[in-house]
Design a protein around this motif. Structure first.
Motif, PDB file in Angstrom:
ATOM      1  N   LYS A 124       0.838  -1.217   0.000  1.00 53.75           N
ATOM      2  CA  LYS A 124       0.000   0.000   0.000  1.00 53.75           C
ATOM      3  C   LYS A 124       0.861   1.250   0.000  1.00 53.75           C
ATOM      4  O   LYS A 124       0.583   2.234  -0.687  1.00 53.75           O
ATOM      5  N   ILE A 125       1.955   1.210   0.804  1.00 56.67           N
ATOM      6  CA  ILE A 125       2.832   2.377   0.869  1.00 56.67           C
ATOM      7  C   ILE A 125       3.470   2.628  -0.485  1.00 56.67           C
ATOM      8  O   ILE A 125       3.572   3.777  -0.951  1.00 56.67           O
ATOM      9  N   GLU A 126       3.898   1.577  -1.152  1.00 64.48           N
ATOM     10  CA  GLU A 126       4.524   1.743  -2.461  1.00 64.48           C
ATOM     11  C   GLU A 126       3.518   2.313  -3.465  1.00 64.48           C
ATOM     12  O   GLU A 126       3.851   3.203  -4.262  1.00 64.48           O
ATOM     13  N   GLU A 127       2.265   1.785  -3.406  1.00 61.55           N
ATOM     14  CA  GLU A 127       1.239   2.294  -4.330  1.00 61.55           C
ATOM     15  C   GLU A 127       0.924   3.750  -4.033  1.00 61.55           C
ATOM     16  O   GLU A 127       0.747   4.564  -4.955  1.00 61.55           O
ATOM     17  N   LEU A 128       0.864   4.063  -2.706  1.00 61.83           N
ATOM     18  CA  LEU A 128       0.542   5.446  -2.328  1.00 61.83           C
ATOM     19  C   LEU A 128       1.650   6.394  -2.751  1.00 61.83           C
ATOM     20  O   LEU A 128       1.379   7.520  -3.218  1.00 61.83           O
TER      21      LEU A 128
ATOM     22  N   LEU B 151       0.335  12.488  -8.844  1.00 58.86           N
ATOM     23  CA  LEU B 151      -0.431  13.720  -8.605  1.00 58.86           C
ATOM     24  C   LEU B 151       0.460  14.941  -8.680  1.00 58.86           C
ATOM     25  O   LEU B 151       0.057  16.000  -9.174  1.00 58.86           O
ATOM     26  N   MET B 152       1.685  14.835  -8.189  1.00 55.41           N
ATOM     27  CA  MET B 152       2.582  15.990  -8.243  1.00 55.41           C
ATOM     28  C   MET B 152       2.946  16.314  -9.679  1.00 55.41           C
ATOM     29  O   MET B 152       3.073  17.496 -10.054  1.00 55.41           O
TER      30      MET B 152
ATOM     31  N   ASP C 281      -7.090  21.719  -6.376  1.00 52.88           N
ATOM     32  CA  ASP C 281      -7.669  20.384  -6.139  1.00 52.88           C
ATOM     33  C   ASP C 281      -6.579  19.325  -6.050  1.00 52.88           C
ATOM     34  O   ASP C 281      -6.622  18.421  -5.185  1.00 52.88           O
ATOM     35  N   LEU C 282      -5.610  19.448  -6.914  1.00 57.86           N
ATOM     36  CA  LEU C 282      -4.534  18.472  -6.891  1.00 57.86           C
ATOM     37  C   LEU C 282      -3.703  18.582  -5.611  1.00 57.86           C
ATOM     38  O   LEU C 282      -3.268  17.574  -5.016  1.00 57.86           O
ATOM     39  N   VAL C 283      -3.435  19.820  -5.154  1.00 57.91           N
ATOM     40  CA  VAL C 283      -2.668  20.014  -3.908  1.00 57.91           C
ATOM     41  C   VAL C 283      -3.415  19.428  -2.737  1.00 57.91           C
ATOM     42  O   VAL C 283      -2.825  18.755  -1.856  1.00 57.91           O
TER      43      VAL C 283
ATOM     44  N   LYS D 240      -3.869  14.958   1.309  1.00 55.08           N
ATOM     45  CA  LYS D 240      -4.578  13.825   1.911  1.00 55.08           C
ATOM     46  C   LYS D 240      -3.782  12.523   1.715  1.00 55.08           C
ATOM     47  O   LYS D 240      -3.638  11.695   2.628  1.00 55.08           O
ATOM     48  N   GLU D 241      -3.231  12.372   0.515  1.00 57.13           N
ATOM     49  CA  GLU D 241      -2.451  11.160   0.255  1.00 57.13           C
ATOM     50  C   GLU D 241      -1.194  11.106   1.121  1.00 57.13           C
ATOM     51  O   GLU D 241      -0.794  10.028   1.619  1.00 57.13           O
ATOM     52  N   GLN D 242      -0.530  12.233   1.362  1.00 57.08           N
ATOM     53  CA  GLN D 242       0.672  12.272   2.199  1.00 57.08           C
ATOM     54  C   GLN D 242       0.345  11.931   3.659  1.00 57.08           C
ATOM     55  O   GLN D 242       1.143  11.258   4.337  1.00 57.08           O
ATOM     56  N   GLU D 243      -0.817  12.421   4.133  1.00 55.45           N
ATOM     57  CA  GLU D 243      -1.214  12.073   5.498  1.00 55.45           C
ATOM     58  C   GLU D 243      -1.447  10.568   5.629  1.00 55.45           C
ATOM     59  O   GLU D 243      -1.054   9.936   6.613  1.00 55.45           O
ATOM     60  N   GLU D 244      -2.093  10.005   4.622  1.00 53.52           N
ATOM     61  CA  GLU D 244      -2.318   8.557   4.635  1.00 53.52           C
ATOM     62  C   GLU D 244      -0.978   7.801   4.588  1.00 53.52           C
ATOM     63  O   GLU D 244      -0.792   6.781   5.271  1.00 53.52           O
ATOM     64  N   LEU D 245      -0.029   8.319   3.779  1.00 49.08           N
ATOM     65  CA  LEU D 245       1.299   7.698   3.699  1.00 49.08           C
ATOM     66  C   LEU D 245       2.011   7.743   5.045  1.00 49.08           C
ATOM     67  O   LEU D 245       2.645   6.763   5.476  1.00 49.08           O
TER      68      LEU D 245
END
Length: 963
Positions: A345-349, A356-357, A371-373, A378-383
């Motif tokens: 999951k971490i690799e996929e995230l 996205l960047m 929107d992208l930022v 959100k994705e970085q927090e999940e990571l």
């Protein structure tokens, strides 16, 4: 200081040796200033002597009356000896504190003299022995005081129990000999002068002070050794403790680190887990103990039910523990799967965030970028959350691994405890087996000794049959019946007792035979002799019968004898120099009779006899001496509780008619009384030509005693003293007597402790006497080097002796000795056997010897086993054997560099030779153990040398000069 005093009259002339002596004697860094180190002129030497004498008077506080530097320079012996004696008496040199205060004062506060202090020290040393010394003139006459002093300093130097108060001269001789050998104290006194009380009192004081210094040196040496050992042990103990402390600190830091991590993660420490595990083990151990006690004591069924219930609970706990372990294993597997899914999951995230960047950089409008930022945030927090979860799972995995390691260590500890218990049981069993083996060994040794004694007594049995003793019939059935039901130890003890009883019976029969001879009073010898009375000599008819010597006024022996001399004990006879009175020549004898009076004091009487011819004197000497020697030997053996050696008895008991020419007393230790009896027997068996005393534990003292007898005979042909722990001193004494033995053929000195000094003396003797009949000298098993061997071989080559065997095995020879061996072979065509095994000869020496023997037509056997040969030396012998047609045997066994097939091939493929022995032995280095002395590569393997110190007493020389 590399200085030596050889002549006391001249060696002090330049003052340098006197100064060195004073500085060393004063000690404590004493130094005499102003000394000319290289005096040449007389004035320089006088100046040195003056400074030394000033030091004696001013520093050592010794008064010198009439002694000047000129008297010392001129070699005035009286003044020099007086100076040295005064120095010895100085309290600055010799401080004796026995019974004195700190300043050398006695208990009454009076200043004690040097002699008084020394006498007090003497009495302090001899008091435990029941000896008292009142003065220096008469206190040492019996030799017991000197013996007690020497024994108190070193118990091994002198056996005090061997001293006999009734024999003072022998006591003094033993004491002086022991002091010289053990403490290097020179024999300043003559035993007969001390015994008679005529010795100079100052000489006795000086000799006693030397013993005091020996006592001080022994104490200082012991203290130095103890202090050195103590410091070394303390150093080693300190290093060991520091290493253990560092290891413990490292272990404690590692345990604390793991304990803190475990407690922080799970709230429980390793210490708590171990304590809990120990409580469970202790409960299990207590339960097992209760079960065993219950089974042994047959407790009630209720107790058994309770214990079974508790056991069931424990089994349930164990099952639960196993279930927990299985659950933990499953959880570990689940965590592993969970951790793997989380990693994916971490690799996929991370890939999604990167994508996205990239999109954010490519966005055209600001709304798309916002929107992208937001989505990237959100994705970085999940990571971040997933990474923290990954760390948690990794910590849990490490903690589980630590728990597993702890459990494994506990299991290993338990296994080690079980293995230790098993090894302890095996050790106990081995110890029991060792004790049993030791008992069996002792029993076998005792049985062997009795068998040897029994075999010797059987030779005497034939002479006892005429006594009419009824012999007991051997009953085999009774013996079998007696040993039935007994184990091996009991059977051995039974046979040992039977043999001991039979030996005692045979000795009793010998005593009966002797008693019968005494009762029969068979006249052994009679004739006219001159007997010394109180004033003059008178002619008497003398008769020796039984154990008594009688003399009469006439040859009518039916009358009452004028005197009777009992020869049963304490009697010695010696020959004296011939005397001439007018035209008549007489040949004297002296009989010394020792006994004890009614008051317990020793009594010594003497009887002087004269014969008219030397042959008549020798006949009387033989008859009287053999009776005295036999009786004294038996009495001494009974006194010491020892069994007399029948071989010695047979030798000393033989008379003129028996014509004894050989003496063999091998392979059993000979005690002092035995060697003394043999010496006396050789004196009257002066036609003996073979003496063999091999492996008899003679030691130096026994060999010196033997040398005294060898001085009196001239027909010796064979002398064998192998394996007797002899050193240079005693061997040189024996060699000194061989100059009289012109017919000497064999000399066996093997397996002793000879060095080059003894071999040099032997070489000089061979050159001087030129023994033409000498065919064998065995020097194997000693400590001879190339120098000694070269001197010995050179002497043989010079005299051209009829030498057959050259045996120098098991010494310290190298390649350097081979040229001398070849010179001997060139000059002597009689040498057949060459034995050089067990040395340090290498390829160079072996090659030279092989080349020298190519054309030799005499040597048939060569032994180079147990040396340092390799293929090079072996190849040289291969060429030698192809040309030499006389050589029939070559031994190259136990040369380690010849152990490969390639090297062996160099000497095995020789026409006309066969391989008689082929032994393969594993290299000891591969086994990791030391090679045992008994391991042999071939039948010709060297016998290992054995080295032991032997101390003892020196015999008294009894052959006297004219009185």
């Amino acid at each position: 200081r590399d200085q030596k005093i050889e002549n006391i009259e001249t060696d002090f002339q330049d003052g340098l040796r006197l100064v060195s002596f004073l500085e060393l004697a004063a000690g404590k860094g004493a130094h005499i200033k102003g000394i000319d180190k290289k005096p040449k002129a007389k004035i320089q030497k006088i100046q040195n002597l003056s400074l030394a004498l000033d030091f004696i008077q001013n520093v050592l506080e010794v008064r010198l009356l009439g002694i000047t530097s000129n008297s010392v320079y001129n070699g005035n012996l009286k003044h020099i000896l007086g100076t040295i004696f005064s120095i010895f008496r100085s309290p600055k040199i010799t401080q004796i504190g026995a019974g004195k205060g700190e300043d050398g004062e006695d208990v009454e506060g009076k200043k004690a003299s040097f002699e008084g202090q020394l006498l007090s020290w003497v009495n302090e040393r001899v008091a435990p022995y029941g000896v008292e010394v009142k003065d220096f003139r008469s206190g040492f006459q019996d030799g017991m005081a000197f013996g007690a002093i020497i024994n108190s300093i070193d118990n091994d130097a002198l056996d005090y129990n061997s001293l006999d108060k009734s024999n003072p001269e022998e006591n003094l001789t033993k004491a002086f000999h022991s002091a010289e050998n053990t403490f290097q104290v020179p024999q300043l006194l003559a035993a007969h002068e001390v015994m008679a009380g005529s010795a100079d009192e100052r000489s006795v004081v000086l000799y006693t002070s030397l013993l005091f210094h020996a006592w001080q040196a022994a104490g200082a040496k012991e203290a130095d050794e103890a202090a050195k050992n103590r410091l070394q042990n303390e150093k080693e103990e300190r290093i060991r403790m520091e290493e253990e402390l560092q290891a413990l600190r490292a272990q404690m830091e590692e345990i604390n680190r793991r304990d803190a991590a475990m407690k922080e993660e799970h709230g429980v420490s390793i210490h708590d887990a171990v304590e809990e595990l120990n409580r469970v083990k202790e409960a299990n151990r207590a339960l097992q103990l209760q079960l065993s006690q219950a089974a042994e004591s047959d407790e009630s069924a209720k107790t058994m039910d309770e214990l079974e219930r508790r056991l069931k609970e424990l089994m349930d706990m164990l099952a639960a523990s196993n279930a927990q372990a299985e659950e933990a294993r499953k959880r570990a597997l689940e965590k592993t799967a969970e951790e793997e899914a989380l990693r994916k999951k971490i690799e996929e995230l991370e890939a999604r965030i990167k994508e996205l960047m990239d999109q954010e950089k490519a966005a055209e409008t600001s709304q798309e970028k916002i929107d992208l930022v937001n989505q990237i945030t959100k994705e970085q927090e999940e990571l971040k959350r997933l990474q923290e979860e990954q760390k948690r799972l990794a910590l849990e995995r490490q903690l589980q691994a630590l728990k597993d390691a702890l459990a494994s260590e506990l299991e290993h500890s338990k296994a080690r405890e079980q293995e230790l218990a098993r090894l302890s049981q095996q050790n106990t069993l081995l110890q029991k087996n060792a004790d049993s083996h030791s008992k069996l060994t002792g029993t076998f040794d005792s049985l062997k000794q009795n068998l040897e004694e029994h075999l010797q007594e059987l030779y005497e049995w034939r002479n006892l049959e005429k006594l009419g003793e009824k012999q007991n019939v051997f009953d085999l059935k009774k013996v079998v019946q007696d040993i039935q039901g007994k184990d091996l130890n009991q059977q051995l003890a039974y046979f040992d007792q039977k043999l001991a009883d039979e030996n005692r019976c045979l000795l009793r029969l010998l005593s009966v035979k002797e008693g019968k001879e005494v009762m029969e009073e068979k006249v052994e010898r009679d004739g006219w002799l001159y007997v010394k009375g109180r004033k003059d000599w008178s002619k008497k008819w003398c008769m020796l019968s039984g154990r008594t010597l009688r003399y009469f006024a006439t040859d009518d022996t039916s009358q009452v004898a004028e005197a009777c001399v009992d020869l049963t004990s304490g009697c010695e006879v010696v020959r004296q120099k011939a005397v001439k009175e007018g035209k008549v020549k007489f040949w004297p004898l002296k009989l010394t009779l020792s006994g004890v009076g009614d008051d317990g004091e020793a009594i010594v009487r003497k009887l002087f006899l004269r014969a008219m011819s030397k042959a008549e004197r020798h006949s009387w000497f033989t008859s009287i001496s053999r009776n005295c020697t036999r009786n004294n030997y038996i009495a001494e053996s009974e006194k010491r509780g020892e069994r007399p050696d029948t071989r010695i008895l047979s030798f000393v008991s033989a008379g003129e008619a028996d014509s004894v020419v050989e003496l063999h007393v091998d392979d059993r230790p000979i005690v002092d009384s035995g060697i003394s009896s043999l010496r006396k027997g050789i004196l009257y068996h002066d036609n003996v030509h073979t003496i063999s005393l091999c492996n008899a534990s003679l030691g130096d003292d026994g060999a010196n005693t033997l040398a005294l007898a060898l001085e009196k005979i001239t027909g010796l042909r064979h002398l064998r003293v192998r394996n007797n722990k002899l050193t240079n001193a005693s061997v040189c004494a024996i060699i000194g007597t061989l100059k009289l033995q012109q017919g000497l053929r064999e000399l066996d000195l093997s397996h002793n402790r000879l060095t080059d000094d003894s071999v040099f003396a032997l070489a000089d003797l061979i050159r001087e006497q030129k023994f033409k009949n000498l065919s064998k000298v065995d020097l194997s098993g000693n400590i001879v080097s190339d120098k000694g061997a070269s001197a010995f071989i050179g002497a043989l080559a010079e005299v051209g002796a009829n030498f057959v065997d050259l045996d120098l095995a098991n010494n310290k020879l190298t390649d350097a000795v081979i040229p001398d061996v070849l010179r001997l072979l060139e000059n002597n065509s009689n040498v057949k056997n060459l034995n050089l095994q067990g040395n340090d000869i290498g390829d160079e020496g072996a090659t030279a010897l092989a080349e020298g023997l190519r054309e030799n037509l005499n040597v048939t056997k060569v032994d180079l086993s147990s040396n340092q040969l390799s293929s090079a030396g072996a190849g040289a012998w291969s060429a030698c054997m192809k040309t030499n047609k006389v050589l029939v045997s070559l031994n190259l066994s136990d040369n380690r560099d010849l152990s490969t097939a390639e090297n062996l091939a160099a000497v095995m493929n020789v026409e006309g030779f066969v391989l008689s022995d082929f032994v393969l032995s594993r290299r000891t280095a591969d086994l990791g153990v030391e090679r045992a002395d008994a391991d042999e590569v071939s039948d010709d393997a060297a016998t290992p040398r054995k080295e032991v110190a032997s101390e003892g007493s020196s015999p008294r020389k009894e052959e006297e000069e004219e009185e």
